[in-house]
Design an enzyme around this catalytic site. Sequence first.
Site, mmCIF file in Angstrom:
data_model
loop_
_atom_site.group_PDB
_atom_site.id
_atom_site.type_symbol
_atom_site.label_atom_id
_atom_site.label_comp_id
_atom_site.label_asym_id
_atom_site.label_seq_id
_atom_site.Cartn_x
_atom_site.Cartn_y
_atom_site.Cartn_z
ATOM 1 N N PHE A 9 0.854 -1.119 0.017
ATOM 2 C CA PHE A 9 -0.002 -0.004 -0.067
ATOM 3 C C PHE A 9 0.753 1.300 0.053
ATOM 4 C CE2 PHE A 9 -1.986 3.066 3.438
ATOM 5 C CZ PHE A 9 -2.632 3.578 2.653
ATOM 6 N N VAL A 16 13.678 -9.833 1.514
ATOM 7 C CA VAL A 16 15.066 -8.928 1.942
ATOM 8 C C VAL A 16 15.561 -9.645 3.028
ATOM 9 C CG1 VAL A 16 13.984 -6.735 0.990
ATOM 10 C CG2 VAL A 16 13.240 -7.390 3.218
ATOM 11 N N THR A 52 2.487 -9.833 1.374
ATOM 12 C CA THR A 52 1.157 -9.118 1.516
ATOM 13 C C THR A 52 0.969 -8.136 0.325
ATOM 14 O OG1 THR A 52 2.321 -7.400 2.860
ATOM 15 C CG2 THR A 52 1.401 -9.697 3.835
ATOM 16 N N GLY A 53 1.918 -7.755 -0.485
ATOM 17 C CA GLY A 53 1.627 -6.769 -1.467
ATOM 18 C C GLY A 53 1.108 -7.337 -2.803
ATOM 19 N N TYR A 105 5.325 -8.243 15.833
ATOM 20 C CA TYR A 105 5.521 -6.803 14.800
ATOM 21 C C TYR A 105 5.966 -5.861 15.600
ATOM 22 C CZ TYR A 105 3.532 -3.115 11.953
ATOM 23 O OH TYR A 105 3.576 -2.003 11.200
HETATM 24 P P1 NAD Z 1 1.541 -3.679 2.962
HETATM 25 O O1 NAD Z 1 1.462 -4.939 3.594
HETATM 26 O O2 NAD Z 1 0.609 -3.165 2.079
HETATM 27 O O3 NAD Z 1 2.876 -3.684 2.397
HETATM 28 C C1 NAD Z 1 3.998 -4.427 2.724
HETATM 29 C C2 NAD Z 1 4.983 -4.860 1.701
HETATM 30 O O4 NAD Z 1 6.008 -5.603 2.119
HETATM 31 C C3 NAD Z 1 4.044 -5.931 0.675
HETATM 32 O O5 NAD Z 1 4.207 -5.653 -0.497
HETATM 33 C C4 NAD Z 1 4.780 -7.351 1.235
HETATM 34 O O6 NAD Z 1 4.788 -8.081 -0.040
HETATM 35 C C5 NAD Z 1 6.178 -6.703 1.401
HETATM 36 N N1 NAD Z 1 7.138 -7.657 2.272
HETATM 37 C C6 NAD Z 1 6.875 -8.278 3.542
HETATM 38 N N2 NAD Z 1 7.703 -9.075 3.784
HETATM 39 C C7 NAD Z 1 8.730 -8.746 2.782
HETATM 40 C C8 NAD Z 1 10.060 -9.603 2.655
HETATM 41 N N3 NAD Z 1 10.401 -10.435 3.683
HETATM 42 N N4 NAD Z 1 10.872 -9.303 1.500
HETATM 43 C C9 NAD Z 1 10.302 -8.238 0.362
HETATM 44 N N5 NAD Z 1 8.912 -7.955 0.764
HETATM 45 C C10 NAD Z 1 8.385 -8.079 1.804
HETATM 46 O O7 NAD Z 1 1.704 -2.666 4.241
HETATM 47 P P2 NAD Z 1 1.789 -1.055 4.371
HETATM 48 O O8 NAD Z 1 0.462 -0.638 5.052
HETATM 49 O O9 NAD Z 1 2.052 -0.586 2.960
HETATM 50 O O10 NAD Z 1 2.913 -0.842 5.027
HETATM 51 C C11 NAD Z 1 4.225 -0.699 4.763
HETATM 52 C C12 NAD Z 1 5.219 -0.264 5.895
HETATM 53 O O11 NAD Z 1 4.954 0.769 6.700
HETATM 54 C C13 NAD Z 1 5.458 -1.510 6.828
HETATM 55 O O12 NAD Z 1 6.793 -1.667 7.342
HETATM 56 C C14 NAD Z 1 4.541 -1.200 7.942
HETATM 57 O O13 NAD Z 1 5.149 -1.905 9.227
HETATM 58 C C15 NAD Z 1 4.670 0.119 8.206
HETATM 59 N N6 NAD Z 1 3.515 0.982 8.668
HETATM 60 C C16 NAD Z 1 2.456 0.962 8.211
HETATM 61 C C17 NAD Z 1 1.284 1.555 8.848
HETATM 62 C C18 NAD Z 1 -0.037 1.715 8.017
HETATM 63 O O14 NAD Z 1 -0.729 2.086 8.617
HETATM 64 N N7 NAD Z 1 -0.342 1.392 6.842
HETATM 65 C C19 NAD Z 1 1.477 2.092 10.050
HETATM 66 C C20 NAD Z 1 2.700 1.905 10.722
HETATM 67 C C21 NAD Z 1 3.519 1.244 10.029
#
Ligand code: NAD
Length: 309
Positions: free
Chosen positions: A11, A57, A35-36, A145
Amino acid sequence: MRILLTGAAGFIGSHLTGKFLARGHSVIAADNLSTGREVNLAGFRGQPGFTFIQHDVVEPIDISGELDWVMHFASPASPPKYLSLSLQTLRVNSEGTYQLLELARRKRARFFMASTSEIYGNPLEHPQAESYWGNVNAVGPRSIYDEGKRYAETITMAYHCAYQLSVRIIRIFNTYGPRLDPKDGRVVTNLIMQALMGRELTIYGDGSQTRSFQYIDDLVVGIFKLMGVEYPGPVNLGNPEEFTMLELAGLVKELTGSDAPIVYRPLPQDDPKQRRPDISKAQSLLGWNPTVSVRDGLSRTIEHFRREL
Ligand code: NAD
Ligand code: UDP
């Protein structure tokens, strides 16, 4: 600039990718698609400066050529997702962060880390300023987490101190908008999808717990501003507009025109009771303030999900 962005198919990552490309930067988008969604990047394929690599990663990574930034946004973020990917979540935030810091050090690149308001756990101080150390259950279900992100902050700061690596740490509060996975289980997506599909709206517990919701565009502006300032952080980025989950459900019903009933489900263990960012640091350091009200941001998000449906 040439940027390695992890989690780019998610996202937040996909919105950042779009903004970087629009400004003429090159993006190497790394994601394991756990999750993407590939569809989030579909519009960028073939654009100059865009490269996608499917990569976990946690594994060592090397990129040929120079890098200006390593930006680490890879990690499951929705509670149901990170609970079902528990060890992967711990590893992407610990081993993954280590691999990416090493890459940044070798490349003499700057490092940007997406941390979270979950650092504060079930907070005993309200609102939460960066100076608050948090209240996290180290062995509770959410710890994979919360503690994963706490470790990621710690190792990032340790690289900054040991190697003078230029780093940035942001603590993101609940952020929403188009391109959220409609099935990811977070409250905004659940309530909007339920309302649009004429299903019951699920509230966990009695709905009195609070969160503060930030629209994606405001977060992206904050990230760009912090990239332009030499400050390791941490910096809270969130919208202090605070809602109970019952108030949020009421607003979603109003904006979608839904008359679906609300049903109550058990409150997950260690679910934080309240959360609201103190954003004084971002205001004074970056001159940043969120500009999209929850009402406007939800309306835009509802329109997006209507089209997706
Ligand atoms: P999301 O799940 O939509 O995106 C996370 C992405 O990371 C996905 O595309 C997933 O496939 C990829 N991913 C996960 N593990 C991986 C790995 N081992 N290697 C490569 N890719 C990997 O979540 P988001 O909401 O876009 O969150 C993005 C970041 O922002 C995250 O680190 C999350 O902890 C942080 N964050 C988001 C929020 C929120 O409200 N959306 C709040 C606090 C922190
Ligand atoms: N929640 C809810 N109904 C849902 C999904 C979540 O009432 O369908 C609650 C959840 O218990 C929490 C709040 O909404 O109190 C925010 O949950 P989310 O998973 O979006 O994010 P987080 O708990 O990580 O802040």
